[in-house]
Design a protein around this motif. Structure first.
Motif, PDB file in Angstrom:
ATOM      1  N   HIS A 167       9.790 -11.464  43.238  1.00 29.19           N
ATOM      2  CA  HIS A 167      10.839 -11.737  42.244  1.00 29.19           C
ATOM      3  C   HIS A 167      12.246 -11.439  42.756  1.00 29.19           C
ATOM      4  O   HIS A 167      13.110 -11.014  41.978  1.00 29.19           O
ATOM      5  CB  HIS A 167      10.575 -10.943  40.948  1.00 29.19           C
ATOM      6  N   LEU A 168      12.494 -11.709  44.044  1.00 29.35           N
ATOM      7  CA  LEU A 168      13.852 -11.598  44.554  1.00 29.35           C
ATOM      8  C   LEU A 168      14.614 -12.893  44.244  1.00 29.35           C
ATOM      9  O   LEU A 168      14.012 -13.926  43.936  1.00 29.35           O
ATOM     10  CB  LEU A 168      13.831 -11.348  46.061  1.00 29.35           C
ATOM     11  N   SER A 169      15.914 -12.852  44.370  1.00 28.08           N
ATOM     12  CA  SER A 169      16.736 -14.035  44.113  1.00 28.08           C
ATOM     13  C   SER A 169      16.618 -15.023  45.271  1.00 28.08           C
ATOM     14  O   SER A 169      16.186 -14.669  46.375  1.00 28.08           O
ATOM     15  CB  SER A 169      18.194 -13.631  43.926  1.00 28.08           C
ATOM     16  N   SER A 170      17.027 -16.275  45.013  1.00 32.70           N
ATOM     17  CA  SER A 170      16.981 -17.297  46.062  1.00 32.70           C
ATOM     18  C   SER A 170      17.823 -16.888  47.265  1.00 32.70           C
ATOM     19  O   SER A 170      17.436 -17.117  48.423  1.00 32.70           O
ATOM     20  CB  SER A 170      17.475 -18.634  45.507  1.00 32.70           C
ATOM     21  N   HIS A 171      18.969 -16.276  46.992  1.00 34.29           N
ATOM     22  CA  HIS A 171      19.853 -15.841  48.067  1.00 34.29           C
ATOM     23  C   HIS A 171      19.159 -14.800  48.950  1.00 34.29           C
ATOM     24  O   HIS A 171      19.209 -14.877  50.183  1.00 34.29           O
ATOM     25  CB  HIS A 171      21.132 -15.259  47.471  1.00 34.29           C
ATOM     26  N   GLN A 172      18.497 -13.862  48.323  1.00 33.37           N
ATOM     27  CA  GLN A 172      17.786 -12.828  49.082  1.00 33.37           C
ATOM     28  C   GLN A 172      16.604 -13.415  49.848  1.00 33.37           C
ATOM     29  O   GLN A 172      16.306 -13.002  50.973  1.00 33.37           O
ATOM     30  CB  GLN A 172      17.312 -11.730  48.129  1.00 33.37           C
TER      31      GLN A 172
ATOM     32  N   ALA B 276      10.628 -24.332  59.800  1.00 30.30           N
ATOM     33  CA  ALA B 276      11.504 -25.200  59.003  1.00 30.30           C
ATOM     34  C   ALA B 276      10.883 -25.666  57.688  1.00 30.30           C
ATOM     35  O   ALA B 276      11.552 -25.619  56.645  1.00 30.30           O
ATOM     36  CB  ALA B 276      11.952 -26.391  59.850  1.00 30.30           C
ATOM     37  N   PRO B 277       9.626 -26.156  57.660  1.00 28.68           N
ATOM     38  CA  PRO B 277       9.076 -26.661  56.390  1.00 28.68           C
ATOM     39  C   PRO B 277       9.099 -25.651  55.238  1.00 28.68           C
ATOM     40  O   PRO B 277       9.519 -26.011  54.130  1.00 28.68           O
ATOM     41  CB  PRO B 277       7.644 -27.059  56.773  1.00 28.68           C
ATOM     42  N   PRO B 278       8.676 -24.406  55.416  1.00 30.11           N
ATOM     43  CA  PRO B 278       8.729 -23.484  54.280  1.00 30.11           C
ATOM     44  C   PRO B 278      10.134 -22.984  53.936  1.00 30.11           C
ATOM     45  O   PRO B 278      10.377 -22.548  52.813  1.00 30.11           O
ATOM     46  CB  PRO B 278       7.840 -22.318  54.735  1.00 30.11           C
ATOM     47  N   ILE B 279      11.055 -23.041  54.896  1.00 30.15           N
ATOM     48  CA  ILE B 279      12.421 -22.560  54.644  1.00 30.15           C
ATOM     49  C   ILE B 279      13.286 -23.621  53.971  1.00 30.15           C
ATOM     50  O   ILE B 279      14.090 -23.326  53.079  1.00 30.15           O
ATOM     51  CB  ILE B 279      13.079 -22.129  55.973  1.00 30.15           C
ATOM     52  N   LEU B 280      13.113 -24.872  54.365  1.00 29.38           N
ATOM     53  CA  LEU B 280      14.000 -25.944  53.912  1.00 29.38           C
ATOM     54  C   LEU B 280      14.114 -26.074  52.390  1.00 29.38           C
ATOM     55  O   LEU B 280      15.233 -26.241  51.878  1.00 29.38           O
ATOM     56  CB  LEU B 280      13.526 -27.267  54.529  1.00 29.38           C
ATOM     57  N   PRO B 281      13.016 -26.018  51.625  1.00 29.67           N
ATOM     58  CA  PRO B 281      13.156 -26.158  50.169  1.00 29.67           C
ATOM     59  C   PRO B 281      14.079 -25.119  49.532  1.00 29.67           C
ATOM     60  O   PRO B 281      14.783 -25.425  48.559  1.00 29.67           O
ATOM     61  CB  PRO B 281      11.724 -26.006  49.663  1.00 29.67           C
ATOM     62  N   TYR B 282      14.093 -23.915  50.062  1.00 29.85           N
ATOM     63  CA  TYR B 282      14.940 -22.855  49.494  1.00 29.85           C
ATOM     64  C   TYR B 282      16.420 -23.123  49.763  1.00 29.85           C
ATOM     65  O   TYR B 282      17.285 -22.639  49.031  1.00 29.85           O
ATOM     66  CB  TYR B 282      14.532 -21.498  50.065  1.00 29.85           C
ATOM     67  N   LEU B 283      16.698 -23.882  50.818  1.00 26.61           N
ATOM     68  CA  LEU B 283      18.084 -24.232  51.125  1.00 26.61           C
ATOM     69  C   LEU B 283      18.576 -25.403  50.271  1.00 26.61           C
ATOM     70  O   LEU B 283      19.787 -25.585  50.107  1.00 26.61           O
ATOM     71  CB  LEU B 283      18.215 -24.596  52.608  1.00 26.61           C
TER      72      LEU B 283
END
Length: 240
Positions: free
Chosen positions: A47-52, A168-175
């Motif tokens: 439950h951290l923020s998207s930024h974190q 890249a695949p798991p990181i990209l959606p959060y960006l």
């Protein structure tokens, strides 16, 4: 590695570094994909923020790329040193034990099905030059081709880039997606698809069953997702 015994002399067969190229890429991409997917999903579940989550994910990617790259550099240096040491050992044996080494050459040709007359001619040609003799023993007895030694820095960069590509695949959606939980769903989907595709790619190169390989890679990524979610929930409960 398989033992290769010729004329009572036991050696260890080593595959050439060039044959490891696809393995390094697949290993690096898979490591980046699995580890970062597990971390991202776990952090989201806490439950951290998207930024974190993005900061944690990018930090993990950087650490994994550097760690795997340096690890690949050290392993390549160690392997090259081993190959060169084996070459020096062969030179010593050719100089100090020529009769035994010549018998090993004959044994190799005999195992390949050459006749006695052919063996005598081929052995005479190989053993006439020490460099050619040693190269022959390195290739035929040990399975080592020094012409294909890897550059440690090249393999390190390839490994690091492979890890980044896998992450890249798991990181990209959060960006791209503001909602962390929506991004998590997309991250899991992309990670699963990438894992299956990576398995299929490996199978095409290895000429094995594409669907079995794809499922194997998929299951490994799925395990990382499950562990990450479970760990994230526990950490979220423990630390509020």
């Amino acid at each position: 590695m398989l033992p290769n015994t010729i004329m009572g002399h036991s050696e260890t067969k080593v595959h050439t570094p060039r044959a490891r190229s696809i393995r390094e890429v697949v290993f690096g991409v898979n490591d980046g994909l699995v580890s970062i997917t597990g971390i991202i999903v776990g952090v989201t579940a806490s439950h951290l923020s998207s930024h974190q989550i993005i900061i944690a994910g990018l930090a993990a990617v950087a650490a994994a790329a550097v760690s795997m790259g340096l690890g690949q550099y050290l392993s390549t240096v160690a392997q090259n040193e081993y190959f060169l040491a084996e070459r020096q050992r062969e030179y010593r044996e050719v100089a100090e034990l020529p009769h035994e080494e010549r018998a090993e050459v004959e044994g190799i040709y005999r195992a390949q099905g050459f006749s006695s007359d052919e063996i005598k001619i081929l052995t005479a040609r190989v053993t006439a030059d020490p460099d050619r003799w040693v190269d022959f023993m390195m290739k035929e007895e040990l399975g080592i081709l020094l012409d294909s030694l890897d550059n440690p820095w090249t393999t390190a960069v390839v490994m690091g880039l492979a890890v980044i590509a896998g992450a890249a695949p798991p990181i990209l959606p959060y960006l791209l997606i503001p909602s962390a939980h929506t991004a998590e769903i997309w991250a899991i989907c992309l990670a699963v698809l990438t894992a299956f595709g990576l398995g299929v790619l490996k199978a095409r190169v290895a000429k094995s069953s594409w669907w079995k390989s794809g499922i194997q890679f998929l299951l490994v990524t799925a395990a990382a997702v499950v562990v990450g979610m479970a760990g994230g929930h526990l950490l979220g409960q423990w630390f509020g």
